[in-house]
Design a protein around this motif. Structure first.
Motif, mmCIF file in Angstrom:
data_model
loop_
_atom_site.group_PDB
_atom_site.id
_atom_site.type_symbol
_atom_site.label_atom_id
_atom_site.label_comp_id
_atom_site.label_asym_id
_atom_site.label_seq_id
_atom_site.Cartn_x
_atom_site.Cartn_y
_atom_site.Cartn_z
ATOM 1 N N HIS A 1 -0.310 -0.714 -9.321
ATOM 2 C CA HIS A 1 0.103 0.156 -8.232
ATOM 3 C C HIS A 1 1.455 0.777 -8.578
ATOM 4 O O HIS A 1 2.370 0.087 -9.043
ATOM 5 C CB HIS A 1 0.208 -0.651 -6.938
ATOM 6 C CG HIS A 1 0.359 0.182 -5.709
ATOM 7 N ND1 HIS A 1 1.543 0.787 -5.375
ATOM 8 C CD2 HIS A 1 -0.529 0.522 -4.749
ATOM 9 C CE1 HIS A 1 1.392 1.461 -4.251
ATOM 10 N NE2 HIS A 1 0.139 1.321 -3.851
ATOM 11 N N ASP B 1 -2.329 -10.647 -9.895
ATOM 12 C CA ASP B 1 -3.465 -10.778 -8.985
ATOM 13 C C ASP B 1 -3.127 -9.996 -7.718
ATOM 14 O O ASP B 1 -2.298 -10.439 -6.919
ATOM 15 C CB ASP B 1 -3.710 -12.244 -8.643
ATOM 16 C CG ASP B 1 -4.894 -12.430 -7.701
ATOM 17 O OD1 ASP B 1 -5.449 -11.419 -7.218
ATOM 18 O OD2 ASP B 1 -5.255 -13.603 -7.437
ATOM 19 N N PRO B 2 -3.740 -8.817 -7.517
ATOM 20 C CA PRO B 2 -3.376 -7.995 -6.353
ATOM 21 C C PRO B 2 -3.763 -8.619 -5.021
ATOM 22 O O PRO B 2 -3.303 -8.171 -3.967
ATOM 23 C CB PRO B 2 -4.148 -6.687 -6.600
ATOM 24 C CG PRO B 2 -5.303 -7.086 -7.458
ATOM 25 C CD PRO B 2 -4.793 -8.198 -8.331
ATOM 26 N N HIS B 3 -4.600 -9.643 -5.065
ATOM 27 C CA HIS B 3 -5.050 -10.285 -3.825
ATOM 28 C C HIS B 3 -4.253 -11.555 -3.496
ATOM 29 O O HIS B 3 -4.484 -12.164 -2.458
ATOM 30 C CB HIS B 3 -6.533 -10.633 -3.932
ATOM 31 C CG HIS B 3 -7.398 -9.454 -4.285
ATOM 32 N ND1 HIS B 3 -7.559 -8.371 -3.447
ATOM 33 C CD2 HIS B 3 -8.128 -9.182 -5.409
ATOM 34 C CE1 HIS B 3 -8.355 -7.489 -4.023
ATOM 35 N NE2 HIS B 3 -8.714 -7.958 -5.207
ATOM 36 N N ALA B 4 -3.332 -11.938 -4.384
ATOM 37 C CA ALA B 4 -2.532 -13.135 -4.133
ATOM 38 C C ALA B 4 -1.611 -12.895 -2.928
ATOM 39 O O ALA B 4 -1.025 -11.826 -2.782
ATOM 40 C CB ALA B 4 -1.707 -13.486 -5.356
ATOM 41 N N VAL B 5 -1.504 -13.896 -2.072
ATOM 42 C CA VAL B 5 -0.614 -13.805 -0.908
ATOM 43 C C VAL B 5 0.777 -14.248 -1.343
ATOM 44 O O VAL B 5 0.971 -15.402 -1.739
ATOM 45 C CB VAL B 5 -1.117 -14.687 0.241
ATOM 46 C CG1 VAL B 5 -0.148 -14.614 1.422
ATOM 47 C CG2 VAL B 5 -2.522 -14.249 0.671
ATOM 48 N N GLU C 1 0.822 -1.190 0.000
ATOM 49 C CA GLU C 1 0.000 0.000 0.000
ATOM 50 C C GLU C 1 0.868 1.256 0.000
ATOM 51 O O GLU C 1 1.893 1.323 0.663
ATOM 52 C CB GLU C 1 -0.910 0.014 1.232
ATOM 53 C CG GLU C 1 -1.962 -1.079 1.196
ATOM 54 C CD GLU C 1 -2.862 -0.992 -0.013
ATOM 55 O OE1 GLU C 1 -3.212 0.127 -0.413
ATOM 56 O OE2 GLU C 1 -3.212 -2.040 -0.564
#
Length: 320
Positions: A137, A286-290, A2
């Motif tokens: 981002h 994939d911005p949500h991939a851990v 972020e």
């Protein structure tokens, strides 16, 4: 990772070619700005009229030391807080074709950039290479310099060596190592083909060209890379600016010595090709991939910690 809309460090805000009028509207995320040309000098100021919020970059006109607001005709002073109507002015650095801005007076935001530019500007004036809108981002653009494995996977660099990250003398983040290559990529096409066929005939690949790679991130949005041996050193500046609606504008500028101007077309073309290759990867992340990091990711983790330090202190008005 972020990152706030506007941090307190440096941005490669624009190229001179983008400043098409005496007053040009610009933005860092939601922070609205104007660039005001005064001869060879460029000033950067907040764009929101303090009277009723009009954007001074759309219809505003210069009149003396003021900009006349297009909404109600108020005379808005430029960076003069003693005036009833005034907009804040920001620190600007011009380096060749590139215009850099810092939206805060916090000295921690400089990280040695002003002094570093003084050392490069005369010997390696920057030339605009590429500007590209990217749906990613903005921190990913600068992070690339701290991701050694991507050079081979994305850009076909045969190999790297070293590439360890450290904190610089002024708090900037540094990564240094070598590229392992057969020859300079800036050789003419015929010579490159000769070297390729020689490797095929002899079944031997020699890594005779080992250019130094030294990148220094001065903020989450600006990295300056010195690439090549001393006799053909190139300076590559990469920057990202968050767009108001998401994503960012990625910009690359190139600096070479006067006696190396013949290399510029290949350098500019290579920068465009590389950024287009990166864009394909960035826009399909994939911005949500851990993430599951390994030891090779240590420079990336160092860069993310560097960005987190900037996120603790944001530029004034950054959420506007």
């Amino acid at each position: 990772m972020e990152q706030t809309t506007a941090h307190h460090g440096w941005y490669l805000l624009a190229f001179r070619s983008e400043l098409t009028d005496d007053i040009t509207p610009l933005a860092v995320g939601g922070h609205r700005l104007i660039a005001v040309k005064e001869g060879d000098r460029v000033r950067v100021l907040d764009a929101t009229c303090p009277h009723r919020g009009a954007h001074l970059g759309f219809g505003g006109r210069r009149e003396g030391d003021c900009v006349v607001c297009p909404f109600h005709g108020k005379r808005i002073a430029l960076g003069d807080p003693d005036k009833h109507w005034s907009v804040a002015e920001h620190t600007v650095l011009a380096w060749g074709d590139a215009l850099f801005v810092r939206l805060s007076d916090d000295p921690d935001g400089d990280r040695g950039f002003e002094q570093a530019v003084k050392g490069w500007a005369d010997t390696h004036p920057l030339v605009e290479a590429v500007g590209l809108q990217v749906d990613v981002h903005p921190a990913y653009v600068v992070e690339n310099a701290f991701d050694p494995d991507h050079f081979k996977a994305v850009h076909g660099v045969p190999g790297t060596r070293g590439m360890a990250a450290r904190t610089g003398d002024s708090g900037e983040l540094v990564i240094e190592g070598e590229f392992l290559m057969q020859t300079s990529p800036w050789q003419d096409a015929r010579r490159l083909e000769e070297i390729r066929w020689q490797a095929i005939r002899t079944r031997t690949v020699r890594w005779d060209y080992r250019p130094r790679f030294l990148a220094r991130a001065f903020s989450p949005s600006v990295v300056v890379t010195e690439f090549g041996p001393p006799e053909e050193l190139h300076v590559i500046v990469t920057g990202s600016v968050p767009a108001p609606g998401g994503g960012c504008t990625a910009r690359v500028a190139i600096g070479v010595r006067t006696d190396q101007q013949a290399a510029l077309p290949a350098l500019v073309g290579g920068s465009r090709k590389a950024l287009e290759e990166d864009k394909v990867v960035w826009e399909n992340l994939d911005p949500h991939a851990v993430p599951r990091y390994d030891a090779r990711d240590e420079p990336v983790l160092a860069f993310r910690a560097f960005c987190a330090d900037f996120a603790t202190r944001t530029a004034p008005g950054g959420a506007r």
